[in-house]
Design a protein around this motif. Structure first.
Motif, short mmCIF file in Angstrom:
data_model
loop_
_atom_site.label_atom_id
_atom_site.label_comp_id
_atom_site.label_asym_id
_atom_site.label_seq_id
_atom_site.Cartn_x
_atom_site.Cartn_y
_atom_site.Cartn_z
N ARG A 195 5.00 5.81 -25.99
CA ARG A 195 5.71 6.85 -25.24
C ARG A 195 6.84 6.26 -24.40
NH1 ARG A 195 7.91 11.59 -25.17
NH2 ARG A 195 7.90 12.61 -23.12
N LEU A 196 6.57 5.10 -23.79
CA LEU A 196 7.63 4.46 -23.00
C LEU A 196 8.79 4.02 -23.89
CD1 LEU A 196 5.55 2.33 -20.48
CD2 LEU A 196 6.98 4.31 -19.94
N ALA A 197 8.45 3.47 -25.09
CA ALA A 197 9.51 3.06 -26.02
C ALA A 197 10.34 4.27 -26.47
CB ALA A 197 8.91 2.34 -27.22
N GLU A 198 9.63 5.36 -26.74
CA GLU A 198 10.36 6.58 -27.15
C GLU A 198 11.26 7.08 -26.03
OE1 GLU A 198 7.33 9.26 -28.27
OE2 GLU A 198 6.96 8.34 -30.24
N ARG A 199 10.73 7.05 -24.80
CA ARG A 199 11.56 7.51 -23.67
C ARG A 199 12.75 6.58 -23.46
NH1 ARG A 199 8.56 9.12 -18.28
NH2 ARG A 199 10.76 9.44 -17.81
N ARG A 200 12.52 5.25 -23.67
CA ARG A 200 13.65 4.32 -23.53
C ARG A 200 14.72 4.61 -24.58
NH1 ARG A 200 15.11 -0.08 -26.11
NH2 ARG A 200 13.17 -0.16 -27.29
N ARG A 201 14.26 4.80 -25.86
CA ARG A 201 15.24 5.10 -26.91
C ARG A 201 15.95 6.42 -26.64
NH1 ARG A 201 11.04 2.90 -30.12
NH2 ARG A 201 10.23 4.98 -30.56
N ALA A 202 15.18 7.40 -26.15
CA ALA A 202 15.80 8.69 -25.87
C ALA A 202 16.83 8.57 -24.75
CB ALA A 202 14.73 9.72 -25.50
N ALA A 203 16.46 7.84 -23.66
CA ALA A 203 17.41 7.68 -22.55
C ALA A 203 18.64 6.88 -22.98
CB ALA A 203 16.71 6.99 -21.37
N GLU A 204 18.39 5.82 -23.80
CA GLU A 204 19.52 5.02 -24.29
C GLU A 204 20.44 5.87 -25.17
OE1 GLU A 204 20.27 0.85 -26.79
OE2 GLU A 204 18.28 1.77 -26.66
N ALA A 205 19.81 6.70 -26.01
CA ALA A 205 20.63 7.58 -26.86
C ALA A 205 21.43 8.56 -26.03
CB ALA A 205 19.72 8.33 -27.84
N GLN A 206 20.82 9.08 -24.94
CA GLN A 206 21.55 10.01 -24.08
C GLN A 206 22.75 9.33 -23.42
OE1 GLN A 206 18.50 11.44 -21.43
NE2 GLN A 206 18.03 13.20 -22.72
N VAL A 207 22.53 8.09 -22.92
CA VAL A 207 23.65 7.37 -22.29
C VAL A 207 24.74 7.07 -23.32
CG1 VAL A 207 24.31 5.21 -21.16
CG2 VAL A 207 22.22 6.42 -20.47
N ARG A 208 24.28 6.58 -24.51
CA ARG A 208 25.25 6.27 -25.55
C ARG A 208 25.99 7.53 -26.02
NH1 ARG A 208 22.05 3.65 -28.34
NH2 ARG A 208 21.43 5.30 -29.77
N ASP A 209 25.25 8.61 -26.13
CA ASP A 209 25.89 9.86 -26.53
C ASP A 209 26.87 10.33 -25.47
OD1 ASP A 209 24.42 9.77 -28.80
OD2 ASP A 209 22.92 11.25 -28.14
N GLY A 210 26.49 10.14 -24.19
CA GLY A 210 27.40 10.55 -23.12
C GLY A 210 28.69 9.74 -23.14
N ASP A 211 28.57 8.40 -23.31
CA ASP A 211 29.79 7.56 -23.40
C ASP A 211 30.61 7.93 -24.63
OD1 ASP A 211 29.21 6.25 -21.11
OD2 ASP A 211 28.31 4.49 -22.06
N ALA A 212 29.90 8.16 -25.78
CA ALA A 212 30.62 8.51 -26.99
C ALA A 212 31.33 9.86 -26.84
CB ALA A 212 29.65 8.57 -28.17
N ALA A 213 30.66 10.81 -26.17
CA ALA A 213 31.28 12.12 -25.96
C ALA A 213 32.51 11.99 -25.06
CB ALA A 213 30.27 13.08 -25.32
N LEU A 214 32.42 11.11 -24.03
CA LEU A 214 33.58 10.91 -23.14
C LEU A 214 34.74 10.29 -23.92
CD1 LEU A 214 34.58 11.11 -20.25
CD2 LEU A 214 33.69 8.81 -19.84
#
Length: 997
Positions: A195-214
């Motif tokens: 669960r922690l690994a999934e949350r880390r990947r999800a949070a990393e994807a959100q940050v990466r998606d946010g930078d990519a969207a910007l």
């Protein structure tokens, strides 16, 4: 959990029914399960596991379902396993029947029966077994909950497989982790890691998606600005990305607004030029249209002059068609008469073709006379038809009599056969009734003995429990007395300290100018001070309250001890000194006898019912035999009457049939002849009538054509026009007149004639000028719209980028926090020096407990030489936490378990298995495991080591356990007296038991 009895039928190598009395074997504490290789020793353990969990141990799961059935079992015997045990204070009986293929009750072949399960509980109060469930799922959940272990844990803890623990002893950390994970159910910790690994990947994807969207919005702004926006070369995650994008967007928005102002000015000038060009184009187009209209009218007038002769011919043809329309009715009448005559002639020819050659020249009247003669002959066959039908009825009735005679013969034979065995059947039923009555009498006698025996057993169990409660109560009384004494001493110590420091308490309340409560002085030059460890009034009162509570607890424990002793004396008086186990065995034997007697007595009603049904069947069979004899006698005279009537009818029908096969066939021939002659006569008369009507129609047509001015009827028919031709000709005449009127109107228009006098209009030049002006207007409007869209898009993207920057900040903080936790739990963090995963950390703690529990027994087995220790050092490049070493007391050094010899490996793995059983039992909730099985491995031990291992196993009885050793080592048969032997034979294996009774 204690096993009492196991019953096996058609299971594994056991072709018949076998029973194991575990209560007898467990009385010795240590018993041996032995037999030759392949006899079925392990199948006994499989049967225990299958009864509890509905499946066999994991290594033998391929033998499920139909494969569990014994190949030696008779075809009609069903596979069944029944286990009686006590668990969690409840006595249960589990019966399971796997699916099996039985012979079909009707026909050949087999059919598959579904699996069945039963769970019963013994009710000591009622003295009988009570049904609990027949659901596989409910029984599985109930047993798993009572035992507190899954099937894998049970097979690892109760059915100790030595081979598995030898591998476990030498396995690497990953293999040990898999086994310990199954036994201790650490899946939840692995889920936390996941669960922690999934949350880390999800949070990393959100940050990466946010930078990519910007960055995507920045590129969109660059495209919208049409090159006016210059972005720095940054990638997602780099600092300064948001500030650079926002600053560049502000510059682009300013440039876009300047370009929008210039585009507005250019658009206004283009709109004025385009309006002037459109007006000039409209004037030139009007002149060109009028000139084309005049030229087209002149061309149409020329074409009308060229078609004038064809127009006059069409008018003449239309006039001739109107005259021919007066002849049309006569033409239609003649055509209808001709068609009717042809049809009548064809029908006459077809009808005559079906007749014989003798009627070829006959007229309509001759054909009708022949039809009448044939009909008269047909009427004379009616009586013969009825006779033929009666003959068919006689044949059917005679056949039915024969069938009834055969049926009665079968009934008589069956009744005679059944009645011949009546005396034997009645004697057997009477014997069954007498046996059931004797069983009922025996059940009543045993019922009188059950209640006193159960009361005595209940009192003995209460006596044993109260004895244990008395010891516990005495222990609690001693502890309460010591606690009360300590509390009183503590209170007195505090009281003495407070009296010593009371001056400091009084000095704390002194105030300058106020009199002292002790001496009355208003001056206080040297008041006493509180020193370290000073005791105030509140501390003394708390100590006093604690002493009072402890004394009350002591009094309460002493009162409880007295009550328990009184109850123990009463239970001892009722139960006596007989051991509880012996009383339980007596009650159990009494219950078994009572159950067998009740079961046998339960057959009394069924036997009476079967006797009653047999007597009714005897009466019915006797009546059936008499009725069949009466019916046979009455059929003799009836058969003779039918034969005489049949002979008379056959003589009459021979004359009526003639050459035909039957009267019906002869009648059918005459009916067809009458129909053919009648039809031929009718068609001949119709043909004569239609010929006369055709002749009259020809005369009327010739007269109508002459009056209309045509020389022949054919000329009048040629002048006629059908509806389509008439409409088409009229349409051409009307179109010619409309075209002539339209041309005259156009040539008479004043403005059209005036425009024709002017020079030809230059429309192409004017259209090019107008198109150029429109193009310039569109370009200006497009430039203005593009500038407006650019401003709007830049404003929208700038606002979205700013919002994205605000949303991205907390997401990045969340990612940093979750990433630290995930890497720590996964063992990849720099803070986790040993690179130990969370699940491995938990399993390491469990392994440490197992090693400590195993070392207690390993030291005894190895004469104090070996001790198992847990190691959390890293091995190679792997992770740490699940290492297992052995400490050799002779050398004082720690070494790998793989260096142990074969015998040492066996007793080390046995100690590990027993230790793991203790830890898993505690982990499962403290469920008592009174029966254990150890499978093989004793052949690798020398005599001294074998004695030490057996001493350790025998010491398990201190925890009230019985241990079954599964082995074929001959020396164990001399050392262990309680034995269960498996003997194999061609017809299947059997069990032989030797206990202590």
């Amino acid at each position: 959990m204690r096993l009492h009895r196991l019953d096996i039928t058609a299971f594994g190598p056991f072709g018949g029914s076998q029973s194991v009395d575990f209560a007898d074997l467990s009385a010795a504490g240590l018993f041996l399960l032995h037999g030759p290789t392949g006899a079925g020793k392990t199948s006994v353990l499989d049967a225990v596991c299958y009864a509890l969990y509905g499946s066999v141990p994991g290594a033998r799961q391929s033998g499920q379902g139909l494969a569990l059935r014994s190949d030696h079992a008779p075809a009609g015997t069903r596979t069944e396993v029944s286990l009686e045990l006590t668990v969690a204070g409840r006595r249960l009986e589990i019966t399971r029947q796997p699916p099996w293929e039985r012979p079909k009750k009707r026909g050949s072949g087999t059919t598959t029966e579904k699996a069945q399960s039963w769970l019963r509980e013994y009710d000591a109060t009622a003295g009988a077994w009570k049904d609990l469930s027949r659901s596989h799922q409910e029984i599985g959940e109930e047993i798993t909950q009572l035992l507190g272990m899954s099937r894998e844990q049970f097979c690892q803890v109760v059915l100790l497989p030595q081979g598995d623990f030898a591998r476990f002893l030498r396995a690497d950390a990953e293999a040990r982790g898999k086994l310990l994970g199954r036994l201790f159910d650490t899946h939840r910790f692995a889920e936390v890691e996941k669960r922690l690994a999934e949350r880390r990947r999800a949070a990393e994807a959100q940050v990466r998606d946010g930078d990519a969207a910007l960055l995507a919005d920045a590129h969109r702004m660059q495209q919208a600005a049409d090159g006016a926006l210059v972005l720095p070369e940054l990638t997602p995650g780099e600092p300064g990305l948001a500030e650079a994008v926002i600053a560049a967007a502000a510059v682009a928005r300013s440039t876009a607004r300047e370009q929008l102002t210039i585009a507005h000015c250019r658009l206004a000038a283009a709109e004025s030029a385009q309006a002037a060009a459109e007006r000039a184009l409209g004037e030139v187009r009007e002149v060109a249209r009028l000139q084309r209209r005049f030229a087209e009218a002149r061309e149409r007038a020329t074409r009308l002059e060229q078609r004038a002769e064809a127009h006059r011919d069409a008018q003449a043809r239309m006039e001739r068609s109107r005259k021919a329309e007066t002849v049309a009715p006569a033409l239609d009448l003649r055509e209808a008469a001709d068609l009717e005559h042809r049809r009548a002639s064809d029908a006459e020819a077809r009808a005559r073709a079906l007749l014989s050659a003798s009627f070829a020249d006959a007229g309509a009247s001759g054909l009708a006379a022949a039809a009448r003669r044939t009909a008269e002959e047909l009427g004379g066959l009616e009586s013969a038809r009825r006779a033929e039908q009666r003959l068919a009825e006689l044949v059917a009735e005679r056949t039915d009599l024969d069938r009834q005679e055969r049926a009665d013969e079968d009934v008589l034979q069956e009744a005679e056969a059944w009645l011949a065995d009546w005396e034997t059947t009645r004697a057997g039923l009477q014997a069954r009734i007498e046996s059931a009555q004797e069983a009922a009498t025996r059940a009543e006698q045993l019922a009188v003995q059950r209640e006193p025996a159960q009361r005595r057993l209940g009192a003995a169990r209460q006596r044993d429990q109260l004895a244990r409660d008395t010891e516990d109560a005495q222990t609690r009384v001693l502890a309460a007395r010591e606690h009360a004494t300590e509390a009183r001493a503590h209170w007195l110590d505090l009281k003495e300290q407070r009296l010593t420091g009371i001056a400091a308490e009084l000095a704390a309340n002194l105030t300058d100018g106020e009199p002292c409560a002790v001496c009355g002085a208003t001056e206080h030059p040297a008041p006493a001070r509180k020193v370290a460890g000073h005791v105030d009034r509140e501390a003394e009162e708390r100590a006093l309250a604690a002493y009072q509570r402890a004394d009350e607890q002591r009094t309460e424990e002493e009162r409880r001890l007295g009550l328990v002793r009184e109850a123990l004396a009463a239970a001892t008086a009722e139960a006596g000194d007989t051991p509880t186990a012996r009383l339980a065995e007596e009650v159990e034997e009494l219950e078994r006898q009572y159950g067998r007697a009740r079961t046998a007595a339960g057959e009394l009603h069924a036997a009476h019912e079967e006797q009653r049904r047999a007597e009714q069947e005897h009466e019915r069979r006797t009546a059936v035999r008499q009725q069949a004899a009466v019916r046979a006698a009455s059929r003799v005279g009836h058969r003779e009457r039918l034969d005489r009537e049949r002979a008379d009818l056959e003589a009459e029908l021979t004359q009526a049939r003639g050459a035909a096969d039957s009267v019906a066939a002869r009648a059918a021939q005459l009916e067809r002849q009458v129909a053919l002659l009648t039809e031929a006569a009718d068609t001949a008369r119709t043909a004569e009538d239609t010929a006369q009507r055709l002749k009259d129609a020809d005369a009327r047509l010739a007269d109508a054509a002459f009056r209309a001015g045509f020389e022949t009827p054919q000329a009048a028919a040629a002048a006629l026009l059908d509806d389509d031709a008439h409409r088409e000709l009229q349409h051409r005449l009307d179109a010619w007149q409309s075209e002539e009127a339209a041309v005259r109107a156009v040539l008479a228009e004043t403005d059209t004639a005036a425009a024709a006098q002017l020079p030809p209009a230059d429309l192409a030049t004017t259209e090019r000028a107008a198109a150029l002006a429109s193009q310039r207007l569109r370009e200006a409007a497009s430039a203005r719209d593009a500038a407006a869209r650019r401003c709007s898009e830049l404003d929208r993207l700038s606002a979205r980028s700013a919002a994205g920057v605000r949303r991205l900040a907390p997401l990045r903080e969340e990612y940093d926090r979750v990433a630290r936790l995930a890497t720590l739990a996964a063992g990849t963090s720099a803070d986790n020096e040993r690179k130990m995963r969370l699940e491995s950390y938990v399993l390491a703690a469990r392994l440490e407990q197992v090693a400590a529990a195993a070392s207690i027994r390993l030291q005894r087995m190895s004469s104090g030489r070996y001790t198992l220790v847990h190691s959390d050092d890293r091995s190679g490049r792997g992770r740490s936490g699940l290492g297992l070493h052995v400490v050799d007391a002779w050398t004082g050094r720690e070494r790998d378990t793989a260096t142990l010899s074969g015998g040492e490996t066996f007793f080390a793995s046995l100690a590990l298995a027993l230790g793991l059983a203790d830890v898993v039992t505690d982990e499962a909730g403290g469920v008592r495991l009174d029966t254990l099985f150890i499978d093989e491995g004793f052949g690798s031990l020398d005599d001294q080591t074998l004695d030490e291992v057996l001493d350790v196993l025998d010491s398990l009885r201190e925890r009230d356990r019985s241990v079954g050793i599964v082995s074929h080592v001959a020396d164990l048969r001399r050392r262990i007296h309680a034995q269960l032997e498996v003997v194999k034979d061609r017809s299947g294996s059997v069990l032989r038991q030797r206990g202590t009774r």
